[in-house]
Design a protein around this motif. Structure first.
Motif, PDB file in Angstrom:
ATOM      1  N   UNK A 194      53.172 -56.795  76.535  1.00  0.00           N
ATOM      2  CA  UNK A 194      53.307 -58.031  77.310  1.00  0.00           C
ATOM      3  C   UNK A 194      52.135 -58.161  78.266  1.00  0.00           C
ATOM      4  N   UNK A 195      51.643 -59.384  78.394  1.00  0.00           N
ATOM      5  CA  UNK A 195      50.556 -59.693  79.314  1.00  0.00           C
ATOM      6  C   UNK A 195      51.039 -60.723  80.323  1.00  0.00           C
ATOM      7  N   UNK A 196      50.928 -60.408  81.607  1.00  0.00           N
ATOM      8  CA  UNK A 196      51.270 -61.335  82.687  1.00  0.00           C
ATOM      9  C   UNK A 196      49.966 -61.950  83.193  1.00  0.00           C
ATOM     10  N   UNK A 197      49.899 -63.268  83.215  1.00  0.00           N
ATOM     11  CA  UNK A 197      48.660 -63.947  83.601  1.00  0.00           C
ATOM     12  C   UNK A 197      48.896 -64.914  84.749  1.00  0.00           C
ATOM     13  N   UNK A 198      47.911 -64.964  85.659  1.00  0.00           N
ATOM     14  CA  UNK A 198      47.940 -65.954  86.735  1.00  0.00           C
ATOM     15  C   UNK A 198      46.539 -66.498  86.924  1.00  0.00           C
ATOM     16  N   UNK A 199      46.394 -67.437  87.805  1.00  0.00           N
ATOM     17  CA  UNK A 199      45.115 -68.099  88.011  1.00  0.00           C
ATOM     18  C   UNK A 199      43.971 -67.164  88.334  1.00  0.00           C
ATOM     19  N   UNK A 200      44.207 -66.205  89.215  1.00  0.00           N
ATOM     20  CA  UNK A 200      43.116 -65.316  89.636  1.00  0.00           C
ATOM     21  C   UNK A 200      43.273 -63.877  89.150  1.00  0.00           C
ATOM     22  N   UNK A 256      52.227 -59.159  72.199  1.00  0.00           N
ATOM     23  CA  UNK A 256      53.414 -59.773  71.597  1.00  0.00           C
ATOM     24  C   UNK A 256      53.872 -60.972  72.415  1.00  0.00           C
ATOM     25  N   UNK A 257      53.704 -60.868  73.741  1.00  0.00           N
ATOM     26  CA  UNK A 257      54.183 -61.903  74.662  1.00  0.00           C
ATOM     27  C   UNK A 257      53.177 -62.079  75.789  1.00  0.00           C
ATOM     28  N   UNK A 258      52.940 -63.349  76.158  1.00  0.00           N
ATOM     29  CA  UNK A 258      52.161 -63.667  77.354  1.00  0.00           C
ATOM     30  C   UNK A 258      53.077 -64.461  78.275  1.00  0.00           C
ATOM     31  N   UNK A 259      53.113 -64.069  79.547  1.00  0.00           N
ATOM     32  CA  UNK A 259      53.949 -64.749  80.535  1.00  0.00           C
ATOM     33  C   UNK A 259      53.037 -65.311  81.619  1.00  0.00           C
ATOM     34  N   UNK A 260      53.238 -66.599  81.941  1.00  0.00           N
ATOM     35  CA  UNK A 260      52.426 -67.262  82.959  1.00  0.00           C
ATOM     36  C   UNK A 260      53.237 -68.388  83.592  1.00  0.00           C
ATOM     37  N   UNK A 261      52.639 -69.038  84.558  1.00  0.00           N
ATOM     38  CA  UNK A 261      53.243 -70.212  85.180  1.00  0.00           C
ATOM     39  C   UNK A 261      53.224 -71.370  84.178  1.00  0.00           C
ATOM     40  N   UNK A 262      54.213 -72.244  84.264  1.00  0.00           N
ATOM     41  CA  UNK A 262      54.228 -73.444  83.414  1.00  0.00           C
ATOM     42  C   UNK A 262      52.923 -74.221  83.518  1.00  0.00           C
ATOM     43  N   UNK A 263      52.322 -74.222  84.693  1.00  0.00           N
ATOM     44  CA  UNK A 263      51.096 -75.003  84.909  1.00  0.00           C
ATOM     45  C   UNK A 263      49.899 -74.446  84.129  1.00  0.00           C
ATOM     46  N   UNK A 264      50.010 -73.226  83.606  1.00  0.00           N
ATOM     47  CA  UNK A 264      48.909 -72.604  82.866  1.00  0.00           C
ATOM     48  C   UNK A 264      49.140 -72.588  81.356  1.00  0.00           C
ATOM     49  N   UNK A 265      50.235 -73.159  80.888  1.00  0.00           N
ATOM     50  CA  UNK A 265      50.572 -73.113  79.464  1.00  0.00           C
ATOM     51  C   UNK A 265      49.497 -73.721  78.564  1.00  0.00           C
ATOM     52  N   UNK A 266      48.852 -74.783  79.021  1.00  0.00           N
ATOM     53  CA  UNK A 266      47.829 -75.446  78.199  1.00  0.00           C
ATOM     54  C   UNK A 266      46.694 -74.511  77.801  1.00  0.00           C
ATOM     55  N   UNK A 267      46.420 -73.518  78.610  1.00  0.00           N
ATOM     56  CA  UNK A 267      45.350 -72.556  78.322  1.00  0.00           C
ATOM     57  C   UNK A 267      45.617 -71.836  77.000  1.00  0.00           C
ATOM     58  N   UNK A 324      45.413 -61.663  90.343  1.00  0.00           N
ATOM     59  CA  UNK A 324      45.737 -60.756  91.432  1.00  0.00           C
ATOM     60  C   UNK A 324      47.216 -60.812  91.776  1.00  0.00           C
ATOM     61  N   UNK A 325      47.560 -61.570  92.781  1.00  0.00           N
ATOM     62  CA  UNK A 325      48.910 -61.565  93.333  1.00  0.00           C
ATOM     63  C   UNK A 325      50.022 -61.992  92.405  1.00  0.00           C
ATOM     64  N   UNK A 326      49.938 -63.192  91.882  1.00  0.00           N
ATOM     65  CA  UNK A 326      51.037 -63.723  91.072  1.00  0.00           C
ATOM     66  C   UNK A 326      51.287 -62.903  89.821  1.00  0.00           C
ATOM     67  N   UNK A 327      50.220 -62.496  89.139  1.00  0.00           N
ATOM     68  CA  UNK A 327      50.418 -61.734  87.904  1.00  0.00           C
ATOM     69  C   UNK A 327      51.032 -60.364  88.196  1.00  0.00           C
ATOM     70  N   UNK A 328      50.708 -59.792  89.325  1.00  0.00           N
ATOM     71  CA  UNK A 328      51.308 -58.509  89.711  1.00  0.00           C
ATOM     72  C   UNK A 328      52.796 -58.682  89.979  1.00  0.00           C
ATOM     73  N   UNK A 329      53.171 -59.774  90.633  1.00  0.00           N
ATOM     74  CA  UNK A 329      54.588 -60.055  90.894  1.00  0.00           C
ATOM     75  C   UNK A 329      55.323 -60.285  89.584  1.00  0.00           C
ATOM     76  N   UNK A 330      54.726 -61.095  88.685  1.00  0.00           N
ATOM     77  CA  UNK A 330      55.344 -61.345  87.385  1.00  0.00           C
ATOM     78  C   UNK A 330      55.520 -60.016  86.644  1.00  0.00           C
ATOM     79  N   UNK A 331      54.517 -59.177  86.702  1.00  0.00           N
ATOM     80  CA  UNK A 331      54.564 -57.877  86.024  1.00  0.00           C
ATOM     81  C   UNK A 331      55.762 -57.062  86.505  1.00  0.00           C
ATOM     82  N   UNK A 332      55.993 -57.013  87.804  1.00  0.00           N
ATOM     83  CA  UNK A 332      57.128 -56.261  88.347  1.00  0.00           C
ATOM     84  C   UNK A 332      58.455 -56.853  87.890  1.00  0.00           C
ATOM     85  N   UNK A 333      58.546 -58.178  87.909  1.00  0.00           N
ATOM     86  CA  UNK A 333      59.785 -58.848  87.499  1.00  0.00           C
ATOM     87  C   UNK A 333      60.047 -58.649  86.008  1.00  0.00           C
ATOM     88  N   UNK A 334      59.011 -58.750  85.187  1.00  0.00           N
ATOM     89  CA  UNK A 334      59.144 -58.542  83.749  1.00  0.00           C
ATOM     90  C   UNK A 334      59.610 -57.111  83.466  1.00  0.00           C
TER      91      UNK A 334
END
Length: 95
Positions: A3-9, A50-61, A11-21
């Protein structure tokens, strides 16, 4: 499962997503290998996961990612383990 957690930069958001996942996958007894990074890097790495997790606002990427191989999960609330679990159950486990 990779699993890959992605955020804009990457740093912060992807680390939080990673912990929650991690919490959700542990609860669901799904083996997990997880990484986090910036969405710009995730775009090129997505097909290796297998899975990428991100904010809805980044789905287009990820619109050109082969979703028969890599599932893309967009989150409205990055802090919600409930939302992550619901989407993992639906998108990954097909429940």
């Amino acid at each position: 499962m990779k699993v890959l957690a992605a955020c804009g930069s990457g740093m912060g958001s992807s680390q939080i997503i990673k912990m929650k996942i991690t919490n959700v996958f542990k609860k669901l007894n799904i083996p997990l290998e997880i990484h986090h990074c910036a969405v710009s890097e995730a775009k090129t790495l997505a097909s290796n996961y297998d899975v990428v997790v991100c904010s809805n606002s980044l789905l287009d990427v990820f619109k050109n990612v082969d979703q028969s191989k890599t599932k893309i999960i967009g989150l409205k609330n990055l802090l919600s383990e409930k939302e992550i679990e619901e989407k993992v159950r639906a998108i990954v486990l097909g429940e």
